[in-house]
Write a protein that holds these residues in place. Structure first.
Motif, mmCIF file in Angstrom:
data_model
loop_
_atom_site.group_PDB
_atom_site.id
_atom_site.type_symbol
_atom_site.label_atom_id
_atom_site.label_comp_id
_atom_site.label_asym_id
_atom_site.label_seq_id
_atom_site.Cartn_x
_atom_site.Cartn_y
_atom_site.Cartn_z
ATOM 1 N N ARG A 85 -2.008 -13.156 19.070
ATOM 2 C CA ARG A 85 -1.896 -11.838 18.462
ATOM 3 C C ARG A 85 -3.267 -11.323 18.039
ATOM 4 N N PRO A 86 -3.484 -9.995 18.089
ATOM 5 C CA PRO A 86 -4.757 -9.436 17.617
ATOM 6 C C PRO A 86 -4.939 -9.736 16.131
ATOM 7 N N THR A 87 -6.179 -10.082 15.763
ATOM 8 C CA THR A 87 -6.445 -10.544 14.407
ATOM 9 C C THR A 87 -7.630 -9.804 13.809
ATOM 10 N N VAL A 88 -7.489 -9.436 12.545
ATOM 11 C CA VAL A 88 -8.557 -8.818 11.764
ATOM 12 C C VAL A 88 -8.933 -9.809 10.656
ATOM 13 N N GLY A 89 -10.224 -10.024 10.483
ATOM 14 C CA GLY A 89 -10.669 -11.005 9.501
ATOM 15 C C GLY A 89 -11.570 -10.410 8.426
ATOM 16 N N VAL A 90 -11.501 -11.006 7.225
ATOM 17 C CA VAL A 90 -12.398 -10.657 6.122
ATOM 18 C C VAL A 90 -12.965 -11.962 5.570
ATOM 19 N N LEU A 91 -14.274 -12.006 5.413
ATOM 20 C CA LEU A 91 -14.955 -13.165 4.834
ATOM 21 C C LEU A 91 -15.583 -12.722 3.515
ATOM 22 N N ALA A 92 -14.857 -12.886 2.417
ATOM 23 C CA ALA A 92 -15.356 -12.447 1.107
ATOM 24 C C ALA A 92 -14.471 -13.008 0.016
ATOM 25 N N ARG A 93 -15.065 -13.226 -1.144
ATOM 26 C CA ARG A 93 -14.261 -13.609 -2.309
ATOM 27 C C ARG A 93 -13.222 -12.525 -2.599
ATOM 28 N N LEU A 94 -12.133 -12.937 -3.214
ATOM 29 C CA LEU A 94 -11.145 -11.976 -3.677
ATOM 30 C C LEU A 94 -11.566 -11.507 -5.054
ATOM 31 N N ASN A 95 -12.088 -10.280 -5.128
ATOM 32 C CA ASN A 95 -12.486 -9.750 -6.434
ATOM 33 C C ASN A 95 -12.232 -8.253 -6.486
ATOM 34 N N ALA A 96 -12.673 -7.632 -7.556
ATOM 35 C CA ALA A 96 -12.273 -6.259 -7.841
ATOM 36 C C ALA A 96 -12.950 -5.220 -6.967
ATOM 37 N N TRP A 97 -14.011 -5.586 -6.249
ATOM 38 C CA TRP A 97 -14.735 -4.548 -5.506
ATOM 39 C C TRP A 97 -14.953 -4.869 -4.036
ATOM 40 N N LYS A 98 -14.481 -6.004 -3.565
ATOM 41 C CA LYS A 98 -14.650 -6.336 -2.146
ATOM 42 C C LYS A 98 -13.725 -5.525 -1.241
ATOM 43 N N GLY A 99 -12.694 -4.861 -1.835
ATOM 44 C CA GLY A 99 -11.906 -3.892 -1.081
ATOM 45 C C GLY A 99 -10.778 -4.459 -0.246
ATOM 46 N N GLN A 100 -10.368 -5.689 -0.509
ATOM 47 C CA GLN A 100 -9.262 -6.243 0.281
ATOM 48 C C GLN A 100 -7.998 -5.404 0.136
ATOM 49 N N GLU A 101 -7.792 -4.811 -1.063
ATOM 50 C CA GLU A 101 -6.590 -4.004 -1.269
ATOM 51 C C GLU A 101 -6.600 -2.745 -0.406
ATOM 52 N N VAL A 102 -7.811 -2.197 -0.142
ATOM 53 C CA VAL A 102 -7.922 -1.028 0.742
ATOM 54 C C VAL A 102 -7.540 -1.415 2.175
ATOM 55 N N LEU A 103 -7.949 -2.592 2.608
ATOM 56 C CA LEU A 103 -7.631 -3.041 3.958
ATOM 57 C C LEU A 103 -6.139 -3.316 4.108
ATOM 58 N N VAL A 104 -5.509 -3.908 3.082
ATOM 59 C CA VAL A 104 -4.061 -4.131 3.145
ATOM 60 C C VAL A 104 -3.338 -2.791 3.250
ATOM 61 N N ASP A 105 -3.787 -1.802 2.486
ATOM 62 C CA ASP A 105 -3.198 -0.461 2.569
ATOM 63 C C ASP A 105 -3.378 0.113 3.967
ATOM 64 N N ALA A 106 -4.580 -0.046 4.547
ATOM 65 C CA ALA A 106 -4.832 0.461 5.899
ATOM 66 C C ALA A 106 -3.939 -0.228 6.917
ATOM 67 N N LEU A 107 -3.737 -1.544 6.775
ATOM 68 C CA LEU A 107 -2.875 -2.265 7.702
ATOM 69 C C LEU A 107 -1.448 -1.763 7.624
ATOM 70 N N ALA A 108 -0.986 -1.464 6.393
ATOM 71 C CA ALA A 108 0.371 -0.936 6.235
ATOM 72 C C ALA A 108 0.507 0.427 6.890
ATOM 73 N N ARG A 109 -0.574 1.208 6.955
ATOM 74 C CA ARG A 109 -0.524 2.554 7.538
ATOM 75 C C ARG A 109 -0.528 2.539 9.059
ATOM 76 N N LEU A 110 -0.863 1.402 9.648
ATOM 77 C CA LEU A 110 -0.923 1.369 11.109
ATOM 78 C C LEU A 110 0.444 1.572 11.742
ATOM 79 N N GLY A 111 1.497 1.174 11.020
ATOM 80 C CA GLY A 111 2.852 1.404 11.503
ATOM 81 C C GLY A 111 3.231 0.506 12.661
ATOM 82 N N PRO A 112 4.339 0.849 13.356
ATOM 83 C CA PRO A 112 4.865 -0.002 14.434
ATOM 84 C C PRO A 112 3.895 -0.171 15.589
ATOM 85 N N ALA A 113 2.966 0.773 15.774
ATOM 86 C CA ALA A 113 2.037 0.682 16.906
ATOM 87 C C ALA A 113 1.143 -0.540 16.812
ATOM 88 N N ALA A 114 0.988 -1.068 15.624
ATOM 89 C CA ALA A 114 0.120 -2.234 15.459
ATOM 90 C C ALA A 114 0.869 -3.326 14.699
#
Length: 799
Positions: A616-645
């Protein structure tokens, strides 16, 4: 004596060297000299003053200076000798001399007082010559970086101080001598030795540039005595003409004192052989004359004593370097009977130029010479000839002058001893960069010590690489400590680490402190405590919207000699707060090994270790989980991709700082609420190679400016296209449309569109991957190190 080849082959004849300024720093007074090391220094400096302007500074006084020591005296028109006349130093050396080695720990005493006069002299020198290793590290720290310093290793100090098993103090002193000498040899710009054996020993202990400057003799003063001189000398000593006189002269140096003990035990054996012993010098103090042995004690001039002798004895059992007394015996035209130690390094022909035997055999060998006048005359003649041929102080001074001039002309100085202070002992970006910098500094010839706040994996890796690591509570700023209780905790750690690191830095001769993050304050404290330059590595984006960051910028301005900013945006942000730092701030990108990810693990194997489906296609992030690394923005973006992805999976590789656990919990809840729990994995801290092997795209979605994301550089080197927020260091790392895409920070919609664009276009991903690989060396370690070494040079050069 075969001279060790100079490591400066370009050095020309001494007479062509323009006059320069030499500052010599010795423990004991060089004028008038009273023992071997002072005789060597005095003889060489006297002759060097024909070619250099010489200024010598002795750290202690001698008895002839009393009751009112003169601070300065003009020895020759071009040589001025100074005494520091410091009561604390004199008392310390006198006290330690009772345990056999006065200069031990002397660098710590020097650290206690300003020494302004000596520092001014060092700053005005073209070259500095230090007589013993014990204060070499202090002198090197006090000397501007542009001025090279030479260590006169005329003997291996660690060989001269035997530790007694029943005396713990002597064991501690012996260990200190060995440690300081090893450190001095490692960092000295030039090491001077007297013979090939010491050259090899110094090389084995880490010395770089080595030159041989043999011991010598004043061939006019030390010469064979005429018959009238011999008769007068014997009369002055109360010795009859019919006696066969064997003489030993020596200072109060430990090996000489032990040699006198040997002679005292052999008096009867010498007497039976018809040999009367004479001991002259401080080595005989406290001993009484007995039948067959005359103890003269300290004498104003040893030459008349030698004129009274028939045979010269050298029963040394230990010691280092080459024996000046043996050379003087030869020059005085005396046949010499010696142990191997007494002729060590002189390359004399045993049986022709000197008699060499075990100490137990010396009485019988001396008796044989006493009965064989022609043999005595033959040895005396050969000894005088070899002294004239090979042991002239003039030749030695020329060799020294040439070596010093070549050292100055080379324009180089051994890299400094650096204390690196880290903010963590993990293996994230800043930690790995610290490891690379430390190992590169060592590879360049410098000494490195590392202080870390905990015993993490970075500490283990450095120790395995042979780097000394000190683990102690350091003053490190964390968000959870930005409160009154946290401030008190930081202050306590700052005080404690300042004391411990200052002791370590003084002991190891640290010349520069490098703080690996603006968050670690202990480096600035120790640099101020010991008075050395401080390079502050700025890995943080400092802005005016937070009071703590404004205060930190002010601290940098006051406590940083030089600032190394990891990116242009980081430098620009700092200068907006503190414009006065413009001339002290340089951009130095973190360097990596660009070929580290040339061969990634198998995708399927990496996916299994991470709990992912390799198909399966994979997106990776290499960073600590903290308040400004933006992982929550990426999770939101992944949810917006919809059925196409719907097949896209996400790996968020990184752990959480202690105290930031709620951030990780909130992110997991966000994933569950979006129904993505089957597509998002949290493996914690893992090998980045597995993440890069399985990922088609790497994302760095930080919501605040990223100073310089090392994960982005790793991804580009591995040939992975990168989507990153368009701010901070990302602007220098990612070339929009070439090797990745830049999106507005915090914009989940724009990030979703960028993901769709790359996921849908495999050809675009391949083009970006090729571009990234093709230009992967722009952030290599080789590209960044010269800039860092230049910063060190600026810091050491001073204002």
């Amino acid at each position: 004596m075969p001279s060790t080849p100079n490591d400066h082959p370009e050095a020309g004849p001494a007479t062509t060297i323009p006059r320069r300024r030499l500052v010599a720093v010795t423990v004991a007074a060089t004028h008038p000299p009273r023992r071997g090391k002072q005789h060597r220094a005095a003889a060489l400096l006297h002759r060097l003053s024909d070619q250099w302007d010489v200024e010598s500074h002795s750290l202690t006084i001698q008895r002839t200076d009393l009751p009112l020591p003169r601070r300065s005296r003009r020895v020759t028109p071009r040589w001025t000798d100074h005494r520091l006349c410091d009561p604390l130093l004199v008392l310390w050396v006198s006290l330690l001399a009772r345990f056999g080695y006065g200069p031990a720990y002397i660098d710590r005493i020097l650290d206690m007082l300003p020494r302004r006069r000596l520092r001014r002299a060092l700053a005005a020198a073209d070259a500095v010559w230090v007589s013993v290793p014990d204060h070499y590290l202090w002198v090197r720290r006090a000397t501007p970086a542009r001025i090279p310093t030479a260590l006169d290793e005329d003997c291996i100090a660690a060989q001269l101080y035997p530790a007694r098993e029943d005396a713990p103090l002597t064991q501690r002193i012996a260990a200190e001598i060995d440690r300081v000498e090893g450190a001095a040899l490692t960092v000295a710009d030039l090491v001077l030795v007297t013979d090939d054996e010491d050259a090899l020993a110094s090389r084995r202990r880490g010395a770089g540039v080595i030159a041989c400057v043999p011991n010598g003799v004043d061939l006019v003063r030390f010469r064979p005595a005429g018959e009238d001189e011999r008769r007068q000398a014997r009369a002055a000593l109360g010795l009859g003409d019919d006696l066969c006189v064997g003489v030993f002269v020596g200072s109060g140096h430990g090996p000489n004192v032990r040699a006198v003990d040997v002679l005292l035990g052999q008096v009867a054996a010498y007497a039976r052989a018809g040999v009367h012993l004479v001991v002259a010098g401080r080595c005989g103090l406290g001993r009484r004359s007995v039948p067959g042995l005359t103890v003269l004690g300290e004498v104003p001039d040893v030459v008349p004593v030698l004129h009274a002798a028939d045979v010269a004895l050298c029963p040394l059992l230990d010691g280092g370097g080459t024996s000046i007394k043996t050379i003087e015996y030869l020059a005085a035209g005396l046949p010499v009977v010696s142990t191997p130690v007494g002729v060590r390094g002189l390359d004399l022909d045993a049986g022709t130029e000197v008699e060499v035997c075990a100490v137990e055999e010396m009485p019988s060998r001396t008796a044989e010479l006493a009965a064989d006048a022609p043999r005595r005359a033959s040895l005396a003649s050969a000894g005088r000839a070899v002294a004239e041929r090979r042991f002239s102080w003039d030749a030695s001074a020329d060799a020294l002058s040439a070596a010093l001039a070549a050292m100055v002309d080379s324009g180089r100085r051994t890299p400094p001893t650096v204390l690196f202070v880290g903010s963590s002992a993990e293996l994230y970006g800043a930690d790995l960069c610290l490891e690379r910098l430390v190992l590169a500094h060592r590879a360049a010839g410098g000494r490195a010590l590392v202080a870390l706040p905990d015993d993490g994996p970075l500490a283990a890796r450095l120790v395995a690489a042979g780097v000394p690591v000190e683990v102690l509570p350091l003053a490190v700023l964390r968000r959870r400590l930005l409160n009154p209780l946290g401030a008190a905790q930081v202050a306590g750690a700052l005080l404690g680490s300042r004391l411990r690191l200052a002791r370590l830095a003084r002991r190891e001769g640290v010349e520069l402190v490098h703080s690996n993050s603006a968050a670690v304050l202990s480096g600035a404290a120790v640099a101020g405590a010991i008075g050395v330059p401080h390079v502050w590595h700025l890995r943080e984006y400092l802005t005016a919207d937070r009071r703590a960051l404004r205060v930190l910028a002010a601290v940098l301005e006051r406590r940083a000699t030089q600032v190394a900013a990891v990116s242009g945006p980081v430098r620009d942000a700092l200068l907006r707060l503190r414009p006065a730092l413009a001339n002290r701030t340089t951009v130095v990108h973190d360097g990596v090994d660009p070929d580290r990810f040339a061969a990634l693990p198998d995708r399927a194997a990496g996916a299994r270790r991470l709990g992912l489906d390799p198909r399966r296609p994979t997106v990776g992030v290499l960073a600590r989980l903290n308040a400004w690394k933006g992982q929550e923005v990426l999770v939101d973006a992944l949810a917006r991709l919809g059925p196409a992805a719907a097949a896209v999976q996400l790996v968020l590789a990184g752990d959480i700082y202690p105290g930031d656990e709620p951030i990780g919990a909130a992110l997991r809840r966000q994933v569950e609420l979006a129904g993505l729990q089957d597509r998002v994995v949290f493996p914690g801290f893992v090998d980045p190679q597995d993440v890069l092997a399985v990922s088609d795209i790497i994302v760095s979605p930080s919501t605040r400016p990223e100073p310089f994301a090392l994960a982005v550089v790793d991804a580009l080197c591995a040939g992975r296209p990168v989507i990153a927020s368009a701010h901070g260091g990302h602007l220098e790392q990612v070339r929009d449309g070439v090797d990745g895409l830049l999106v507005p920070p915090g914009d989940a919609g724009a990030l979703a569109q960028a993901l769709l664009r790359l996921l849908a276009d495999a050809a675009l991903r391949r083009r970006m991957a090729a571009a990234a690989r093709g230009d992967r060396r722009r952030f290599s370690l080789d590209a960044s190190l010269p800039a860092m070494w230049a910063i060190y040079g600026e810091a050491l050069a001073g204002p």
